[in-house]
Design a protein around this motif. Structure first.
Motif, PDB file in Angstrom:
ATOM      1  N   UNK A  55       0.827  -1.211   0.000  1.00 48.93           N
ATOM      2  CA  UNK A  55       0.000   0.000   0.000  1.00 48.93           C
ATOM      3  C   UNK A  55       0.858   1.258   0.000  1.00 48.93           C
ATOM      4  N   UNK A  56       1.956   1.223   0.775  1.00 46.90           N
ATOM      5  CA  UNK A  56       2.831   2.390   0.903  1.00 46.90           C
ATOM      6  C   UNK A  56       3.507   2.739  -0.415  1.00 46.90           C
ATOM      7  N   UNK A  57       3.946   1.699  -1.140  1.00 49.96           N
ATOM      8  CA  UNK A  57       4.669   1.916  -2.402  1.00 49.96           C
ATOM      9  C   UNK A  57       3.774   1.759  -3.623  1.00 49.96           C
ATOM     10  N   UNK A  58       2.490   1.437  -3.376  1.00 49.32           N
ATOM     11  CA  UNK A  58       1.534   1.236  -4.471  1.00 49.32           C
ATOM     12  C   UNK A  58       2.042   0.165  -5.449  1.00 49.32           C
ATOM     13  N   UNK A  59       2.406  -0.995  -4.906  1.00 45.02           N
ATOM     14  CA  UNK A  59       2.968  -2.077  -5.715  1.00 45.02           C
ATOM     15  C   UNK A  59       1.882  -2.834  -6.467  1.00 45.02           C
ATOM     16  N   UNK A  60       2.225  -3.327  -7.642  1.00 43.76           N
ATOM     17  CA  UNK A  60       1.333  -4.208  -8.392  1.00 43.76           C
ATOM     18  C   UNK A  60       1.327  -5.591  -7.740  1.00 43.76           C
ATOM     19  N   UNK A  61       0.369  -6.455  -8.143  1.00 46.47           N
ATOM     20  CA  UNK A  61       0.328  -7.819  -7.619  1.00 46.47           C
ATOM     21  C   UNK A  61       1.629  -8.562  -7.910  1.00 46.47           C
ATOM     22  N   UNK A  62       2.172  -8.350  -9.104  1.00 45.28           N
ATOM     23  CA  UNK A  62       3.405  -9.058  -9.483  1.00 45.28           C
ATOM     24  C   UNK A  62       4.583  -8.576  -8.636  1.00 45.28           C
ATOM     25  N   UNK A  63       4.679  -7.259  -8.409  1.00 46.12           N
ATOM     26  CA  UNK A  63       5.774  -6.730  -7.586  1.00 46.12           C
ATOM     27  C   UNK A  63       5.645  -7.229  -6.143  1.00 46.12           C
ATOM     28  N   UNK A  64       4.411  -7.271  -5.651  1.00 45.27           N
ATOM     29  CA  UNK A  64       4.171  -7.764  -4.290  1.00 45.27           C
ATOM     30  C   UNK A  64       4.549  -9.238  -4.184  1.00 45.27           C
ATOM     31  N   UNK A  65       4.084 -10.053  -5.143  1.00 44.19           N
ATOM     32  CA  UNK A  65       4.439 -11.468  -5.142  1.00 44.19           C
ATOM     33  C   UNK A  65       5.952 -11.669  -5.259  1.00 44.19           C
ATOM     34  N   UNK A  66       6.615 -10.783  -6.003  1.00 42.05           N
ATOM     35  CA  UNK A  66       8.073 -10.892  -6.176  1.00 42.05           C
ATOM     36  C   UNK A  66       8.791 -10.681  -4.849  1.00 42.05           C
ATOM     37  N   UNK A  67       8.398  -9.646  -4.105  1.00 46.99           N
ATOM     38  CA  UNK A  67       9.037  -9.397  -2.807  1.00 46.99           C
ATOM     39  C   UNK A  67       8.780 -10.539  -1.825  1.00 46.99           C
ATOM     40  N   UNK A  68       7.581 -11.121  -1.896  1.00 48.30           N
ATOM     41  CA  UNK A  68       7.277 -12.247  -1.013  1.00 48.30           C
ATOM     42  C   UNK A  68       8.036 -13.493  -1.460  1.00 48.30           C
ATOM     43  N   UNK A 116      13.014   8.456  -1.902  1.00 51.93           N
ATOM     44  CA  UNK A 116      13.838   8.423  -3.114  1.00 51.93           C
ATOM     45  C   UNK A 116      13.127   7.696  -4.250  1.00 51.93           C
ATOM     46  N   UNK A 117      11.833   7.482  -4.077  1.00 51.98           N
ATOM     47  CA  UNK A 117      11.036   6.869  -5.131  1.00 51.98           C
ATOM     48  C   UNK A 117      10.724   5.414  -4.834  1.00 51.98           C
ATOM     49  N   UNK A 118       9.562   4.972  -5.340  1.00 50.37           N
ATOM     50  CA  UNK A 118       9.100   3.613  -5.090  1.00 50.37           C
ATOM     51  C   UNK A 118      10.015   2.570  -5.745  1.00 50.37           C
ATOM     52  N   UNK A 119      10.562   2.909  -6.910  1.00 44.76           N
ATOM     53  CA  UNK A 119      11.418   1.942  -7.606  1.00 44.76           C
ATOM     54  C   UNK A 119      12.681   1.650  -6.814  1.00 44.76           C
ATOM     55  N   UNK A 120      13.328   2.702  -6.310  1.00 46.07           N
ATOM     56  CA  UNK A 120      14.544   2.526  -5.512  1.00 46.07           C
ATOM     57  C   UNK A 120      14.229   1.723  -4.248  1.00 46.07           C
ATOM     58  N   UNK A 121      13.110   2.052  -3.593  1.00 45.87           N
ATOM     59  CA  UNK A 121      12.719   1.339  -2.374  1.00 45.87           C
ATOM     60  C   UNK A 121      12.447  -0.132  -2.671  1.00 45.87           C
ATOM     61  N   UNK A 122      11.783  -0.392  -3.809  1.00 47.75           N
ATOM     62  CA  UNK A 122      11.492  -1.768  -4.186  1.00 47.75           C
ATOM     63  C   UNK A 122      12.778  -2.575  -4.327  1.00 47.75           C
TER      64      UNK A 122
END
Length: 573
Positions: A55-68, A116-122
């Motif tokens: 929610x904080x970084x407004x991640x897509x389902x794929x980005x969320x699944x990737x981090x998990x 510093x942006x959602x991409x860098x944080x990701x």
């Protein structure tokens, strides 16, 4: 020639010595199990903290699944590398390295900026998750081996299930942390950063813990192994007999490796090392290579040797069982619950705050099942617990499927609360326990690494696919897939899984010399069942010891022992 005194005239260890040995083993197990606590904490924190990250970084389902899911993929990689590291450097340094990686990964994630942006944080979170995954892979290979190689047979199951209890305790603590930080403003950095504390405690603790006695024997450092066993066993007799059992197994290993076309092993050098002559080698295996087992005597082994071992029927049976158990551990669907419990409850109609509380209750429910297995593992045995747990899990998965089909959140919650203790009662801990004890010493690190890597690969499949599968075919149908896996796997275990309860590590591998689940060892074999006492006492009139308390020839005992481990004839006709 080494002689040992055995028989009734031997002085029994004092109660103080016994208590001290048990205390040392329990301390070793408890500090080792911190790795599994961290494994559980990471699993549990994901369901809350990373839902907030999404929610904080407004991640897509794929980005969320990737981090998990990337942590499980990294854990599989860490498990593959663990074989070479364990054989080259030992169990203790590998666990120290895992604790450093746990702490480093937690620090990277806790310090991730969002300005510093959602991409860098990701990508920073991605690096932190990969680092933690490598630590988990290394720890889940090393810790069960370390404990099983240090524990006496009669309590090995109990001590190994402490790992599983540590996992669910970590998950439960993570659930409480998620609830607390949800009310405090969804502070995900603090949730992931708290893993620094147990990682640091384990690092300090392992500076004072010994190396595995079996690894030391493999390297020819027999006197060091003897010194370690004196702290972990009751009396000099038990120490001497255990070292002799390891000696006999290594001799069998040499013949097996030569028969499989692997590096031959000079018997003379091995015997010199076993007799404490100091004939050792200090070279280390690199990359996929493994440090020489038993110094110069056993040559270099590598993960590529698994190809030869898969062609050797007894080891193949053991390795197949190990991989199937790990498949059952994952395809029963447990990590859909642990990683996505908050998301599942939201699918079932609960709001976010309710879902976080339910996730915490889920952790406690599984803990109840694991506590049951903790006290029954060395009583009912591994096979009975695995089959019982599978039979209990199947109807709860069907109930979960029905709950999502009809959209009944209360039924989904009831099914979940029944599923978790059912899974915890056997399928949670049995795969890790059995995999740490069924392999011969020659292939133990390789096979445990292989099974653990398979577990993490299966985990990756489940964690990467659950959200997508639920969106594509529905959560109900997804749980039916897990139910099907339990039916097939349970039938296979019923037909193929033998019981290992109460057997010494040097004896367990003999169970796989015949096909099927009901093979029994001949009377008088290697260890006395259920007592954990090394069974040279039973090798009496055929070259063993003598019941009158006389001195006996250790070489003669080892020779007779070797005969017993390579044939299935009873000692007494």
């Amino acid at each position: 020639m080494e002689e040992v005194f055995v028989g009734p005239a031997e002085e029994a260890p004092s109660k103080g010595d016994t208590a001290s040995a048990k205390g040392q083993v329990l301390l070793l197990t408890s500090i080792s199990a911190i790795s599994f606590f961290l494994f559980g904490y990471d699993t549990g924190v994901v369901s809350g903290a990373f839902a907030w990250v999404r929610d904080d970084l407004n991640l897509s389902d794929i980005a969320y699944e990737t981090l998990v899911g990337v942590t499980t993929a990294a854990a599989a990689l860490g498990a593959v590398g663990a074989a070479g590291l364990n054989e080259s450097f030992g169990r203790n340094p590998c666990i120290v390295l895992a604790s450093v990686l746990f702490s480093t990964g937690a620090a990277v994630m806790a310090l991730t900026p969002t300005n510093m942006g959602a991409t860098f944080a990701f990508w920073l979170l991605f690096v932190g998750r990969v680092t933690v995954g490598l630590a988990i892979g290394l720890a889940t290979v090393t810790v069960p081996m370390y404990i099983s190689e240090a524990a006496p047979p009669e309590t090995r199951g109990f001590l190994l299930v402490l790992n599983d209890l540590s996992v669910v305790t970590g998950q439960f603590v993570a659930g409480l942390v998620n609830v607390g930080f949800d009310h405090a403003g969804r502070i995900w950095r603090a949730s992931v950063g708290l893993a620094l504390i147990p990682g640091a405690l384990q690092f300090v603790g392992f500076l004072f813990l010994p190396e595995s006695p079996r690894w030391l024997c493999q390297r020819g450092r027999v006197e060091e192994a003897r010194a370690v066993l004196r702290k972990l066993r009751d009396g000099e007799h038990a120490v001497a007999d255990e070292l002799s059992a390891i000696r006999a197994e290594v001799e069998v290993i040499q013949r097996e490796r030569e028969a499989l076309g692997l590096t031959p092993t000079p018997t003379t050098g091995e015997r010199a090392a076993l007799n404490g002559s100091g004939a050792t080698r200090t070279g280390l295996g690199l990359g996929l290579g493994i440090g020489a087992a038993f110094g110069a005597q056993t040559g270099e082994a590598s993960l590529w040797d698994l190809r030869a071992y898969w062609g050797h029927a007894p080891v193949r049976r053991a390795m197949t069982l190990g991989v199937v158990l790990m498949a059952m551990n994952q395809f029963a669907g447990i990590n859909t619950v642990m990683y996505y419990s908050v998301a599942m409850m939201e699918m079932a109609g609960f709001n976010n705050e309710q879902s976080v509380l339910i996730a915490c209750a889920c952790d406690f429910a599984q803990m109840c099942g694991v506590i049951y297995s903790l006290f029954r593992m060395d009583v009912l045995g591994r096979r009975a617990l695995a089959l019982q747990s599978t039979a209990l899990v199947m109807p709860t998965l069907l109930l979960l499927a029905v709950a999502f089909w009809i959209g009944n959140g209360v039924l989904a919650l009831v099914a979940l609360m029944l599923y978790l203790p059912a899974f915890g009662s056997g399928l949670s801990g049995v795969p890790w326990t059995v995999n740490s004890e069924i392999y011969p010493l020659s292939v133990r690190s390789l096979a445990v690494s292989q099974a653990t890597a398979a577990n993490w690969a299966f985990n990756s499949v489940v964690s990467f696919s659950f959200v997508s599968l639920s969106s594509a075919i529905g959560a109900g149908q997804t749980f039916l897939i897990y139910l099907s896996a339990c039916i097939v796997g349970g039938a296979w275990l019923y037909a193929k899984m033998p019981e290992t309860n109460g057997l010494g590590l040097e004896e367990v591998s003999q169970l796989f010399e015949k096909e099927g689940a009901n093979f029994e060892l001949a009377p008088g074999r290697l260890c006395t069942r259920l007592t954990g006492k090394w069974g040279y006492e039973q090798v009496d009139d055929q070259g063993g010891d003598d019941d009158e308390g006389h001195l006996v020839d250790e070489d003669s005992k080892a020779e007779r022992f070797e005969t017993l481990t390579t044939t299935h004839s009873p000692v007494v006709p």
